[in-house]
Design a protein around this motif. Structure first.
Motif, PDB file in Angstrom:
ATOM      1  N   ALA A  17      68.707  60.033  30.115  1.00  0.00           N
ATOM      2  CA  ALA A  17      67.557  59.176  30.419  1.00  0.00           C
ATOM      3  C   ALA A  17      67.532  57.952  29.508  1.00  0.00           C
ATOM      4  CB  ALA A  17      66.261  59.972  30.284  1.00  0.00           C
ATOM      5  N   SER A  18      67.829  58.143  28.227  1.00  0.00           N
ATOM      6  CA  SER A  18      67.807  57.037  27.268  1.00  0.00           C
ATOM      7  C   SER A  18      68.895  56.017  27.576  1.00  0.00           C
ATOM      8  CB  SER A  18      67.977  57.577  25.843  1.00  0.00           C
ATOM      9  OG  SER A  18      66.980  58.527  25.527  1.00  0.00           O
ATOM     10  N   LEU A  19      70.102  56.509  27.835  1.00  0.00           N
ATOM     11  CA  LEU A  19      71.220  55.612  28.117  1.00  0.00           C
ATOM     12  C   LEU A  19      71.007  54.848  29.413  1.00  0.00           C
ATOM     13  CD1 LEU A  19      74.137  58.002  27.097  1.00  0.00           C
ATOM     14  CD2 LEU A  19      73.479  55.903  25.906  1.00  0.00           C
ATOM     15  N   LYS A  68      59.734  52.872  25.203  1.00  0.00           N
ATOM     16  CA  LYS A  68      60.603  51.997  24.426  1.00  0.00           C
ATOM     17  C   LYS A  68      62.023  51.950  24.968  1.00  0.00           C
ATOM     18  CE  LYS A  68      58.095  52.894  20.104  1.00  0.00           C
ATOM     19  NZ  LYS A  68      58.198  53.499  18.745  1.00  0.00           N
ATOM     20  N   ASN A  69      62.402  52.947  25.783  1.00  0.00           N
ATOM     21  CA  ASN A  69      63.803  53.060  26.208  1.00  0.00           C
ATOM     22  C   ASN A  69      64.000  53.009  27.718  1.00  0.00           C
ATOM     23  OD1 ASN A  69      65.631  53.813  23.670  1.00  0.00           O
ATOM     24  ND2 ASN A  69      63.607  54.742  23.389  1.00  0.00           N
ATOM     25  N   GLY A  70      62.988  52.548  28.443  1.00  0.00           N
ATOM     26  CA  GLY A  70      63.196  52.228  29.841  1.00  0.00           C
ATOM     27  C   GLY A  70      63.131  53.368  30.830  1.00  0.00           C
ATOM     28  N   TYR A  71      62.580  54.513  30.451  1.00  0.00           N
ATOM     29  CA  TYR A  71      62.390  55.596  31.410  1.00  0.00           C
ATOM     30  C   TYR A  71      60.939  56.071  31.345  1.00  0.00           C
ATOM     31  CZ  TYR A  71      62.572  58.982  27.537  1.00  0.00           C
ATOM     32  OH  TYR A  71      62.312  59.697  26.388  1.00  0.00           O
ATOM     33  N   ARG A  72      60.521  56.810  32.370  1.00  0.00           N
ATOM     34  CA  ARG A  72      59.147  57.327  32.408  1.00  0.00           C
ATOM     35  C   ARG A  72      59.162  58.844  32.308  1.00  0.00           C
ATOM     36  NH1 ARG A  72      55.403  58.709  36.768  1.00  0.00           N
ATOM     37  NH2 ARG A  72      56.889  57.965  38.338  1.00  0.00           N
ATOM     38  N   HIS A  73      58.337  59.384  31.415  1.00  0.00           N
ATOM     39  CA  HIS A  73      58.218  60.831  31.279  1.00  0.00           C
ATOM     40  C   HIS A  73      57.190  61.345  32.266  1.00  0.00           C
ATOM     41  CE1 HIS A  73      56.540  64.483  28.941  1.00  0.00           C
ATOM     42  NE2 HIS A  73      57.527  64.870  29.723  1.00  0.00           N
ATOM     43  N   LEU A 375      73.935  61.993  15.263  1.00  0.00           N
ATOM     44  CA  LEU A 375      74.598  61.310  16.377  1.00  0.00           C
ATOM     45  C   LEU A 375      73.780  61.453  17.653  1.00  0.00           C
ATOM     46  CD1 LEU A 375      78.339  62.218  15.723  1.00  0.00           C
ATOM     47  CD2 LEU A 375      77.226  60.004  15.399  1.00  0.00           C
ATOM     48  N   HIS A 376      73.146  62.620  17.810  1.00  0.00           N
ATOM     49  CA  HIS A 376      72.236  62.810  18.941  1.00  0.00           C
ATOM     50  C   HIS A 376      71.067  61.828  18.842  1.00  0.00           C
ATOM     51  CE1 HIS A 376      69.429  64.674  21.733  1.00  0.00           C
ATOM     52  NE2 HIS A 376      68.592  64.932  20.744  1.00  0.00           N
ATOM     53  N   GLN A 377      70.500  61.686  17.648  1.00  0.00           N
ATOM     54  CA  GLN A 377      69.414  60.728  17.451  1.00  0.00           C
ATOM     55  C   GLN A 377      69.881  59.300  17.717  1.00  0.00           C
ATOM     56  OE1 GLN A 377      68.065  61.679  13.431  1.00  0.00           O
ATOM     57  NE2 GLN A 377      66.199  62.568  14.284  1.00  0.00           N
ATOM     58  N   LYS A 378      71.103  58.976  17.321  1.00  0.00           N
ATOM     59  CA  LYS A 378      71.636  57.634  17.553  1.00  0.00           C
ATOM     60  C   LYS A 378      71.738  57.357  19.051  1.00  0.00           C
ATOM     61  CE  LYS A 378      75.750  54.794  16.673  1.00  0.00           C
ATOM     62  NZ  LYS A 378      76.265  54.750  18.061  1.00  0.00           N
ATOM     63  N   THR A 379      72.169  58.361  19.820  1.00  0.00           N
ATOM     64  CA  THR A 379      72.311  58.177  21.262  1.00  0.00           C
ATOM     65  C   THR A 379      70.967  57.921  21.925  1.00  0.00           C
ATOM     66  OG1 THR A 379      74.266  59.618  21.325  1.00  0.00           O
ATOM     67  CG2 THR A 379      73.133  59.221  23.410  1.00  0.00           C
ATOM     68  N   VAL A 380      69.940  58.668  21.514  1.00  0.00           N
ATOM     69  CA  VAL A 380      68.649  58.557  22.197  1.00  0.00           C
ATOM     70  C   VAL A 380      67.782  57.427  21.657  1.00  0.00           C
ATOM     71  CG1 VAL A 380      68.654  61.006  22.804  1.00  0.00           C
ATOM     72  CG2 VAL A 380      67.502  60.269  20.717  1.00  0.00           C
ATOM     73  N   SER A 381      67.977  57.027  20.394  1.00  0.00           N
ATOM     74  CA  SER A 381      67.061  56.042  19.800  1.00  0.00           C
ATOM     75  C   SER A 381      67.743  54.822  19.194  1.00  0.00           C
ATOM     76  CB  SER A 381      66.202  56.715  18.720  1.00  0.00           C
ATOM     77  OG  SER A 381      65.411  57.730  19.284  1.00  0.00           O
ATOM     78  N   GLY A 382      69.067  54.845  19.088  1.00  0.00           N
ATOM     79  CA  GLY A 382      69.765  53.699  18.531  1.00  0.00           C
ATOM     80  C   GLY A 382      70.063  53.846  17.045  1.00  0.00           C
ATOM     81  N   LEU A 383      70.990  53.037  16.573  1.00  0.00           N
ATOM     82  CA  LEU A 383      71.457  53.117  15.189  1.00  0.00           C
ATOM     83  C   LEU A 383      70.355  52.800  14.188  1.00  0.00           C
ATOM     84  CD1 LEU A 383      73.785  53.461  13.174  1.00  0.00           C
ATOM     85  CD2 LEU A 383      74.349  51.041  13.534  1.00  0.00           C
ATOM     86  N   ARG A 388      66.738  54.712   9.822  1.00  0.00           N
ATOM     87  CA  ARG A 388      65.413  54.835   9.212  1.00  0.00           C
ATOM     88  C   ARG A 388      65.013  56.291   9.017  1.00  0.00           C
ATOM     89  NH1 ARG A 388      60.783  51.931  12.097  1.00  0.00           N
ATOM     90  NH2 ARG A 388      61.762  52.863  13.924  1.00  0.00           N
ATOM     91  N   LEU A 389      65.342  57.136   9.985  1.00  0.00           N
ATOM     92  CA  LEU A 389      65.000  58.553   9.880  1.00  0.00           C
ATOM     93  C   LEU A 389      65.776  59.235   8.757  1.00  0.00           C
ATOM     94  CD1 LEU A 389      64.817  59.446  13.680  1.00  0.00           C
ATOM     95  CD2 LEU A 389      62.916  59.487  12.055  1.00  0.00           C
TER      96      LEU A 389
END
Length: 403
Positions: A17-19, A68-73, A375-383, A388-389
């Motif tokens: 969904a994020s990608l 923020k990432n272009g999909y709707r929950h 890496l999972h967090q990077k995929t869903v939220s960006g570098l 920051r996390l």
């Protein structure tokens, strides 16, 4: 404009969904159907159950993240598919049913533990298949730890989930050993095979077993559970294993309700049968990935149920669907196994690399385990967000009061 409906907000579904949401730029509609409000990475459910999970920094709100990432929950759970109408039937939190139309449907609901129809297992065991189950498990374990005296926990299944849960609970119990009011836990890890991590290299199993013994986990191999009741478990040879809390973490299968849903083809483990492109065998507009899908490879093997496989399939399908909506042909998903990492407590892990020829262990390997999550967090939220996390996590560890 095309509408892509993704069912399941686990690692594979959320990453897809994020990608897709970031790639279509509003030209197409991406909807994530998920009954939970927040995302938890499934390989860390054992930490939720043991009370060591960081809810502040390691969870994600679908609603705000989607904005923020272009999909709707869409908060609901799918119950059926009306393929002829290109609709799914969903059950919403308020108890109502509804329908949701799609142009392309992706099913990524993951898998659950397989109780192998063991008598009493469903009624008297805890499972770690959903965030809700993991949270409920912690509520029971928390009460048990505060009850004092000697207590016993049975865990069936010495694969990655059962092993990691046993180690995490042992570490928690050890930290509380100086508290006179805390319970003293006996942890039984029960496995039908002749070794822990039965699907991993033998040397990896040996190293994991050795570490569990150091944590004083009672590992019981070649032990099959015949039945479970409120007091404990009975083995196939008549031995009784009494316990205060019992977990079932043996085997995996897709949920029973997924079997042949919408007339789609499935296997004995209820997994949807798909082609190597991840499209289902009977409907080119429905796709599936992750542990709920049976994904073939060109050499006749099947993609294993691993988090890294779900991640790579999500990345591949995001490119495939983006291309498909632009009139391009689907390409096959080719999986290359990057090895296996199993955490045994917060300061130790074991991994395999180079096609299982290299076994690594120790504190640095535990950092590798954390890196997979990052890496999972990077995929869903960006570098930037991932960085920051990481910084926030380290600062929190430095400044929070020691327990």
């Amino acid at each position: 404009m095309s509408r892509v409906v993704i069912v399941g907000g686990g690692a594979a579904g959320l990453e897809l969904a994020s990608l897709l949401g970031r790639s279509v730029n509003g030209q197409d509609e991406i909807i994530l159907v998920e009954g939970e409000t927040h995302h938890y990475w499934k390989p860390r459910f054992h930490e939720i159950a043991a009370g060591t999970f960081d809810n502040d920094l390691d969870t994600l709100c679908y609603f705000s993240h989607g904005a923020k990432n272009g999909y709707r929950h869409f908060q609901a759970r799918m119950t059926d598919i009306k393929r002829e109408d290109k609709q799914i039937i969903v059950y919403k939190p308020n108890g109502e049913t509804d329908t949701l139309s799609y142009d392309y449907l992706v099913i990524a609901i993951g898998a659950i533990s397989n109780d192998f129809a063991t008598k009493g297992a469903l009624d008297h065991c805890l499972f770690l298949d959903t965030p809700e189950q993991a949270r409920d498990s912690w509520q029971q374990i928390s009460a048990l730890l505060r009850s004092g005296e000697k207590r016993t926990i049975n865990i069936v299944g010495a694969g990655a989930t059962g092993l990691e849960l046993a180690a995490e609970l042992a570490k928690v119990s050890g930290k509380l050993s100086q508290n006179p009011h805390a319970a003293r836990l006996t942890i039984n890890l029960i496995e039908a095979s002749d070794r822990v991590l039965p699907n991993s290299p033998i040397e990896m199993s040996k190293q994991a077993h050795k570490k569990l013994e150091q944590y004083q986990v009672n590992v019981m191999l070649n032990t099959r559970i015949a039945s479970v009741d409120q007091q404990g478990m009975t083995t196939s040879d008549g031995q009784t294993l009494n316990a205060d809390i019992q977990f079932w973490a043996a085997g995996i299968k897709a949920p029973n309700w997924l079997k042949n849903i919408g007339g789609l083809e499935s296997n004995q483990a209820n997994q949807l049968m798909v082609q190597q492109t991840l499209a289902t065998t009977l409907d080119p507009n429905i796709f599936s990935l992750g542990d709920c899908a049976s994904i073939p490879q060109g050499d006749g093997t099947m993609v294993p149920p691993k988090a890294q496989a779900a991640n790579r399939a999500a990345v591949h399908l995001a490119k495939n669907l983006t291309g498909l909506m632009q009139g391009k042909e689907l390409t096959p998903f080719i999986y290359k196994d990057g090895g296996m990492v199993v955490a045994i407590g917060h300061d130790f892990a074991i991994s395999t690399m180079m096609n299982d020829r290299l076994i690594l262990k120790g504190r640095l390997v535990r950092r590798l385990y954390d890196t997979i999550f990052r890496l999972h967090q990077k995929t869903v939220s960006g570098l930037f967000t991932m960085s920051r996390l990481i910084i926030a996590k380290r600062l929190k560890c430095i400044f929070q009061p020691s327990s």
